[in-house]
Design a protein around this motif. Structure first.
Motif, PDB file in Angstrom:
ATOM      1  N   SER A 168     127.797  -2.225  68.134  1.00  0.00           N
ATOM      2  CA  SER A 168     128.270  -0.986  68.769  1.00  0.00           C
ATOM      3  C   SER A 168     129.448  -0.390  68.015  1.00  0.00           C
ATOM      4  CB  SER A 168     128.660  -1.252  70.222  1.00  0.00           C
ATOM      5  OG  SER A 168     129.840  -2.036  70.304  1.00  0.00           O
ATOM      6  N   LEU A 169     130.258  -1.228  67.380  1.00  0.00           N
ATOM      7  CA  LEU A 169     131.406  -0.737  66.619  1.00  0.00           C
ATOM      8  C   LEU A 169     131.008  -0.242  65.229  1.00  0.00           C
ATOM      9  CD1 LEU A 169     134.062  -3.484  67.480  1.00  0.00           C
ATOM     10  CD2 LEU A 169     133.945  -1.167  68.393  1.00  0.00           C
ATOM     11  N   GLY A 170     129.853  -0.685  64.732  1.00  0.00           N
ATOM     12  CA  GLY A 170     129.411  -0.271  63.412  1.00  0.00           C
ATOM     13  C   GLY A 170     130.279  -0.804  62.292  1.00  0.00           C
ATOM     14  N   SER A 286     137.879  -5.174  56.207  1.00  0.00           N
ATOM     15  CA  SER A 286     137.812  -3.998  57.073  1.00  0.00           C
ATOM     16  C   SER A 286     138.633  -4.169  58.341  1.00  0.00           C
ATOM     17  CB  SER A 286     136.353  -3.710  57.453  1.00  0.00           C
ATOM     18  OG  SER A 286     135.777  -4.801  58.154  1.00  0.00           O
ATOM     19  N   VAL A 287     139.672  -5.011  58.290  1.00  0.00           N
ATOM     20  CA  VAL A 287     140.433  -5.325  59.510  1.00  0.00           C
ATOM     21  C   VAL A 287     141.047  -4.080  60.143  1.00  0.00           C
ATOM     22  CG1 VAL A 287     142.555  -5.882  58.224  1.00  0.00           C
ATOM     23  CG2 VAL A 287     142.211  -6.821  60.508  1.00  0.00           C
ATOM     24  N   GLN A 292     141.157  -0.605  64.930  1.00  0.00           N
ATOM     25  CA  GLN A 292     141.176   0.723  65.541  1.00  0.00           C
ATOM     26  C   GLN A 292     139.984   0.921  66.470  1.00  0.00           C
ATOM     27  OE1 GLN A 292     143.578   3.240  65.416  1.00  0.00           O
ATOM     28  NE2 GLN A 292     142.272   3.935  67.093  1.00  0.00           N
ATOM     29  N   ARG A 293     138.810   0.576  65.993  1.00  0.00           N
ATOM     30  CA  ARG A 293     137.608   0.793  66.806  1.00  0.00           C
ATOM     31  C   ARG A 293     137.578  -0.152  68.005  1.00  0.00           C
ATOM     32  NH1 ARG A 293     132.840   1.742  62.196  1.00  0.00           N
ATOM     33  NH2 ARG A 293     133.884   3.524  61.179  1.00  0.00           N
ATOM     34  N   ASN A 299     139.848   0.420  75.509  1.00  0.00           N
ATOM     35  CA  ASN A 299     140.378   1.462  76.381  1.00  0.00           C
ATOM     36  C   ASN A 299     139.300   2.375  76.946  1.00  0.00           C
ATOM     37  OD1 ASN A 299     143.015   0.572  75.919  1.00  0.00           O
ATOM     38  ND2 ASN A 299     143.213   1.845  74.092  1.00  0.00           N
ATOM     39  N   GLY A 300     138.084   2.242  76.444  1.00  0.00           N
ATOM     40  CA  GLY A 300     137.020   3.154  76.838  1.00  0.00           C
ATOM     41  C   GLY A 300     136.205   2.639  78.009  1.00  0.00           C
ATOM     42  N   GLY A 301     134.959   3.092  78.070  1.00  0.00           N
ATOM     43  CA  GLY A 301     134.073   2.689  79.153  1.00  0.00           C
ATOM     44  C   GLY A 301     133.872   3.802  80.150  1.00  0.00           C
TER      45      GLY A 301
END
Length: 368
Positions: A168-170, A286-287, A292-293, A299-301
């Motif tokens: 989902s984060l890609g 890619s840390v 960030q993602r 925080n989303g949802g």
């Protein structure tokens, strides 16, 4: 993805305030299945997580200077039902240890009523575990059974959730798997390198439980004031959330006991977040993107998800990560990791809840 199942306390054991077998059965029935993953991809994820759990702990030890001479072992890669069983076992052990530390026995109110109450509490706990079982990426359970001599606790890595989150984060699969392992391995290092931490955490929880005994009538007398304060906060668009309401209901003694638990948990989570990002650039190219993602994801949802997170205290947990990481970042930036590690020297060196948000006060108190 299965690991050996945890053995839950026997239903014959008494007294108990919560039937953990009912909790597990309820959670497994309610829990959604994990994502559909091709067998070859699932196998690669399991093998990578096992390998990365060892590599990650090696990096954590080198970064923190903790546990350098301790044995090391692979984490247990599990599916959602096995995480529920492991979490229930660990919670049963923790609450049992806390009640023993508090020299407390949960009231039963008679065998039949006690059994009904324990089963009802088990159903409620099962609903919580079912929700969290679809979210949790990993967990170090300091009260679980270790397979390695010289190690305490059990490291659980929930493969379906990790794979789903990565997709989902890609973000690159290996980078994300290693990043998750860094956080959970830090917890394993904390509890194994600091001999007193496990018992101190249980004793602190026991102090909170002992302060809560017999307080129902006292809580009710404070409820009208709590309602008024909560309404005022809502009008000011600064709702205290479930944790804030709980604190408003507590006596000063109860609040002090809760503050100790929150301070310890915030330190442990924030330290782990600091370490995973400090190690990250060396082994996780890619840390920055992942952090960030992942923060945006925390925080989303949707609306229902946000409501459930608030009710279950997950939002409070998210704030713990940020506050604890800020404390660790500041202290390590000011005095270095070696002097930060004074926090593990003695329980008195742990930061208070107030010091978490004012780290210079901790530096002055501990280091003069």
């Amino acid at each position: 993805m299965n690991a050996r199942p945890a053995t839950l306390p026997s239903s014959a054991e008494a007294p108990r305030a919560l039937d953990w077998n009912v909790a597990v059965g309820t959670a497994v029935r309610l829990m959604k299945p994990g994502p559909e993953v091709p067998r070859a991809e699932a196998g690669r994820a399991v093998r990578s997580l096992r390998r990365f759990s060892v590599d990650a702990e090696t990096h954590v030890r080198e970064t923190t200077g903790l546990g350098l001479d301790l044995p090391i072992a692979e984490g247990d890669v599990v599916d959602r039902p096995d995480w529920v069983r492991g979490a229930a076992f660990g919670l049963a052990e923790l609450t049992g240890a806390a009640l023993s530390a508090a020299d407390s026995v949960p009231p039963r109110g008679g065998e039949l009523l006690g059994e009904i109450s324990a089963r009802s509490a088990g159903v409620q706990a099962g609903v919580v575990l079912a929700y969290l079982g679809g979210k949790v990426l990993g967990q170090f359970d300091p009260y679980g059974e270790s397979r390695v001599e010289g190690q305490r606790g059990r490291l659980l890595l929930v493969a379906p959730n990790i794979v789903a989150a990565q997709q989902s984060l890609g973000v690159p699969a290996d980078d994300f798997l290693m990043w998750v392992c860094l956080h959970e391995s830090t917890h394993r290092v904390q509890f194994n390198a600091v001999p007193w931490l496990r018992e101190h955490f249980a004793a602190s929880l026991g102090q909170l439980l002992s302060q809560m005994e017999g307080g129902s009538a006292e809580l009710l007398t404070r409820l009208p004031n709590v309602v008024r304060e909560a309404r005022t906060a809502r009008r000011a668009e600064s709702s205290p959330g479930m944790l804030g309401v709980l604190e408003l209901l507590q006596s000063p003694e109860q609040r002090a006991a809760l503050d100790r638990i929150i301070a310890i948990s915030t330190l442990l989570e924030g330290h782990a977040d600091h370490v995973m990002d400090a190690v990250g650039p060396q082994v996780v190219p890619s840390v920055g993107t992942i952090r960030q993602r992942f923060t945006d994801r925390r925080n989303g949802g949707g609306l229902l998800d946000r409501i459930l997170r608030s009710l279950l205290g997950v939002d409070a947990k998210i704030r713990q990560y940020a506050q604890g990481a800020a404390f660790t970042d500041h202290v390590v930036g000011r005095i270095g990791m070696a002097d930060f590690n004074a926090v593990w020297a003695h329980p008195d060196n742990l930061p208070t809840r107030a010091e978490i948000t004012a780290p210079d006060t901790w530096i002055r108190r501990v280091h003069g």
